[in-house]
Write a protein that holds these residues in place. Structure first.
Motif, PDB file in Angstrom:
ATOM      1  N   LYS A   4      13.422  11.828   0.790  1.00  0.00           N
ATOM      2  CA  LYS A   4      12.013  11.752   1.186  1.00  0.00           C
ATOM      3  C   LYS A   4      11.136  12.087  -0.012  1.00  0.00           C
ATOM      4  N   ASN A   5      10.336  11.138  -0.454  1.00  0.00           N
ATOM      5  CA  ASN A   5       9.340  11.452  -1.461  1.00  0.00           C
ATOM      6  C   ASN A   5       8.165  12.153  -0.804  1.00  0.00           C
ATOM      7  N   GLU A   7       4.614  12.442   0.505  1.00  0.00           N
ATOM      8  CA  GLU A   7       3.736  11.401   1.015  1.00  0.00           C
ATOM      9  C   GLU A   7       2.283  11.693   0.654  1.00  0.00           C
ATOM     10  N   ASP A 455      11.519  11.009  -8.685  1.00  0.00           N
ATOM     11  CA  ASP A 455      12.064  11.606  -7.470  1.00  0.00           C
ATOM     12  C   ASP A 455      13.046  12.717  -7.819  1.00  0.00           C
ATOM     13  N   GLN A 466       3.292   7.035  -3.144  1.00  0.00           N
ATOM     14  CA  GLN A 466       4.447   7.897  -2.895  1.00  0.00           C
ATOM     15  C   GLN A 466       4.536   8.935  -4.006  1.00  0.00           C
ATOM     16  N   GLN A 510       1.131  11.629  -7.426  1.00  0.00           N
ATOM     17  CA  GLN A 510       1.394  10.246  -7.059  1.00  0.00           C
ATOM     18  C   GLN A 510       0.503   9.350  -7.895  1.00  0.00           C
TER      19      GLN A 510
END
Length: 706
Positions: A4-5, A7, A455, A466, A510
């Motif tokens: 899960k990046n 958000e 990531d 992201q 992001q």
């Protein structure tokens, strides 16, 4: 299981192109920026080497621009010699000796001006005084002073003779000062009898005496600058008055030329283990970074009056008060005190009085002044301002818009800058004559800075919106060299997470569809809400976008079902909501849901008169997390601006001392909590019944060190 990046739920569409008039006069044109970026992309090391040859004056020119044999301990210009003080002061004497270097205004209203020639002479006198005490190249000198010109003089005097300065912010406690003195192994402390801050006298000499009484065996002498004029104890054989020491000293002191990698200074930051980290910066690489970024970001010209409001005890004051602008021959403003003394117009009065053209401050200050309304800045002539900047943390879009509309009068570009103590200089920022800005975004990396978002495996996050880890892919000259006395900690803190491939900033970020960077907060501040990883900054920005909210801070609280819930502390414009606030809480929760989506709705909202901040304006987020989780406060709160706020943040209401004696000033500083309470409508409120503190409904999770 897929990763899960982080958000991004913030949707910001506003965009501001540089105005034609500013663009026409700007130092860096679009073609100039393109050429710099192209050179850096084609020959990264050559790009920095060419700048170093052009911008710095070398006693012995370097032939080896870069050394990565001991990576990640990178070195630049390693066989060259120079002197930083010479490069900031001496190089400006011929053309700008008569020009004002420093405009100083004290909190009580006193003011002074020093030309470059006068500043150079004072630096030389004090450097000779240090030499008379046996201080020489490599010795560490701790500086614990108010924000007066003498702190700049002391720093440059150390640099002139090759001593390593370590400035400690004047709001730190005796224990914090002691820890830094001992870690640095300093031989000398430079302090003052006191300083002015927030309408009070800060007893710097008394704090120094207390620190030295608890240890610090390496300290031989203490130099005391007379700022307040009050009697202070002077220890015979150890303590010396500044004015006595410089009397009779020559205004000429030949610089000690040092290797490019010679430590210029140590600057301590808080560490997760409780032991402060001594960030070590070099001489040549650091100076190059702050000099060229001052040109690129602040568009400096010879007529500018530049005011960075930061205290020199922080890296912003080092880079963009003491070194960067002065190296470019720019006049800098120094203001000793708080922005609300005697009232909320003090910053704007300083700008008007001294003709400030470039203004650089923290989002926390902007939000605090925004809370006071538009009428106060409207009283002052801010027409000479041509460029605004922000530093220290992400700025929420609504504060950005207020800054743009009210202070910049919709004509001044805003440079929202991202950088750190460790990076030494600004890394990501608009170039004001070129870059279109978006409220809340620091836009793109500067030339020669290779930033990325990756990531958990270090793979670039390419999907717009992201988030991930903000990293720097290539070393740069202004970066920290190590942590003083603890290189293992340097490697483990900044490099090991991605196998020494990237510098890990510790922030989440992001990129949008235009490649603009948006800082989402510290990695430690990312919330895991029902499987969604959310950055705190975006929720804070949504709250502040509400018409009644001036400031907000969001932390995570353990939740049995969702993992974490969103806990928000809110400061309102005008009166703090009292009594039954359920309807307003629902309104704010629905507002956040409308702005960001239901997943970001705060589960808890607590109202306060202000947020807990250090005297430098930093929000104390670890403290807020501890309060939200009903944990014991183990953090050092010695730099807390208003200690009385802690009970309020816990939801405990108490009558304020100011209610009992609204006009009488305390005779001593015995009760700092009462003295530091800001003059506001809070003092007029009636006491309310104290509610029972909320109890945790679940087992506490172990605190994650920051």
């Amino acid at each position: 299981m897929p990763k899960k990046n982080i958000e991004s739920v913030l949707q910001e569409k506003r965009r501001f192109e540089p105005q034609a008039e500013f663009r026409a006069r700007a130092r860096i044109k679009p073609s100039d920026l393109e050429a710099l970026q192209r050179h850096a992309a084609q020959d990264y090391v050559g790009f920095w080497a060419d700048l170093a040859r052009r911008e710095l004056t070398w006693h012995r020119p370097f032939t080896i621009p870069f050394d990565d044999h001991h990576a990640p301990n990178y070195r630049w210009f390693i066989d060259g010699d120079l002197n930083v003080s010479y490069n900031v002061l001496d190089v400006n004497l011929e053309e700008r000796g008569h020009k004002t270097a420093i405009i100083f205004e004290g909190e009580p209203g006193d003011s002074r001006r020093l030309s470059f020639r006068e500043l150079h002479a004072e630096v030389c006198r004090f450097a000779n005084a240090l030499k008379s005490l046996g201080i020489h190249k490599g010795d560490r000198v701790v500086i614990y002073m108010p924000l007066v010109p003498e702190i700049i003089i002391a720093m440059h005097a150390c640099a002139r003779i090759g001593a390593v300065h370590s400035v400690v912010f004047g709001g730190f406690s005796a224990l914090s000062l002691k820890d830094r003195i001992e870690d640095a192994g300093a031989r000398l402390v430079i302090t003052a009898d006191g300083g002015h801050r927030g309408g009070h006298v800060i007893p710097l000499k008394a704090t120094t005496d207390k620190a030295l009484a608890g240890g610090c065996p390496t300290i031989e002498k203490v130099i005391v600058y007379r700022r307040i004029g009050e009697a202070v104890p002077m220890h015979e054989g150890r303590d010396l008055w500044w004015h006595d020491l410089v009397t009779g000293q020559s205004p000429v002191c030949e610089p000690e030329f040092v290797n490019a990698e010679h430590p210029l200074f140590l600057l301590y930051t808080s560490g997760s283990t409780g032991k402060p980290k001594g960030i070590q910066h070099s001489s040549a690489g650091y100076l190059l970074g702050v000099k060229v970024t001052s040109q690129w970001v602040f568009d400096l010209n010879d007529t500018d009056v530049f005011w960075c409001t930061a205290d020199v005890g922080w890296v912003t004051g080092h880079s963009y008060v003491a070194y960067g602008p002065l190296a470019n021959g720019t006049t800098v403003v120094m203001y000793e005190g708080a922005p609300t003394i005697p009232d909320g117009g003090r910053f704007w009065k300083v700008c008007e009085t001294h003709g400030v053209t470039v203004f650089y401050t923290a989002p926390t200050a902007i939000r605090a002044l925004m809370k006071l309304g538009d009428k106060i800045p409207a009283r002052y002539n801010l027409s000479r301002l041509r460029l605004l900047g922000t530093v220290g943390e992400p700025i929420n879009p609504e504060a950005w818009m207020w800054y743009h509309r009210v202070i910049g009068q919709e004509r001044c570009p805003i440079v929202d800058t991202w950088w750190q103590t460790e990076t030494g200089n600004i890394m990501i920022s608009p170039v004001p004559g070129v870059t279109a800005t978006k409220p809340g975004s620091c836009t793109r990396p500067l030339p020669g800075i290779v930033a990325d978002v990756v990531d958990e495996d270090g793979v670039p996050v390419t999907e717009p919106g992201q988030g991930g880890f903000l990293v720097i892919r290539k070393p740069w000259p202004g970066m920290l060299r190590t942590i003083w006395g603890d290189n293992h900690r340097y490697v483990s803190t900044y490099w090991e997470r991605f196998q020494n491939r990237y510098y890990l900033a510790g922030d989440s970020a992001q990129r949008d569809q235009d490649g603009y960077f948006w800082i989402m907060g510290r990695i430690d501040d990312v919330l895991n809400v029902a499987g969604h990883r959310l950055g705190t900054m975006e929720i804070e920005s949504a709250l502040v976008a509400h018409a009644r909210v001036a400031e907000a801070a969001v932390v995570g609280r353990p939740h049995e079902i969702k993992g974490e819930s969103v806990f928000a502390y809110v400061v309102c414009r005008g009166e703090r909501p009292m009594g039954d606030t359920a309807a307003f809480v629902r309104e704010l929760r629905d507002w956040v849901a409308e702005q960001l989506g239901a997943i970001a709705k705060p589960d808890d909202i607590r109202f306060a008169d202000n947020l807990p901040k250090t005297r430098s304006g930093k929000i104390m987020r670890r403290l807020l997390r501890a309060i939200a989780r009903d944990e014991e406060i183990t953090q050092d709160v010695s730099t807390l601006e208003n200690p009385a706020i802690i009970d309020q943040l816990r939801g405990v209401e108490r009558p304020l001392p100011a209610k009992r004696a609204p006009r009488k000033k305390p005779e001593t500083a015995r009760k700092p909590m009462a003295k530091t309470t800001k003059k506001s409508s809070v003092a007029k409120r009636k006491p309310v019944k104290r509610p029972k503190p909320r109890r945790a409904s679940m087992r506490r999770r172990a605190r994650r060190p920051k």
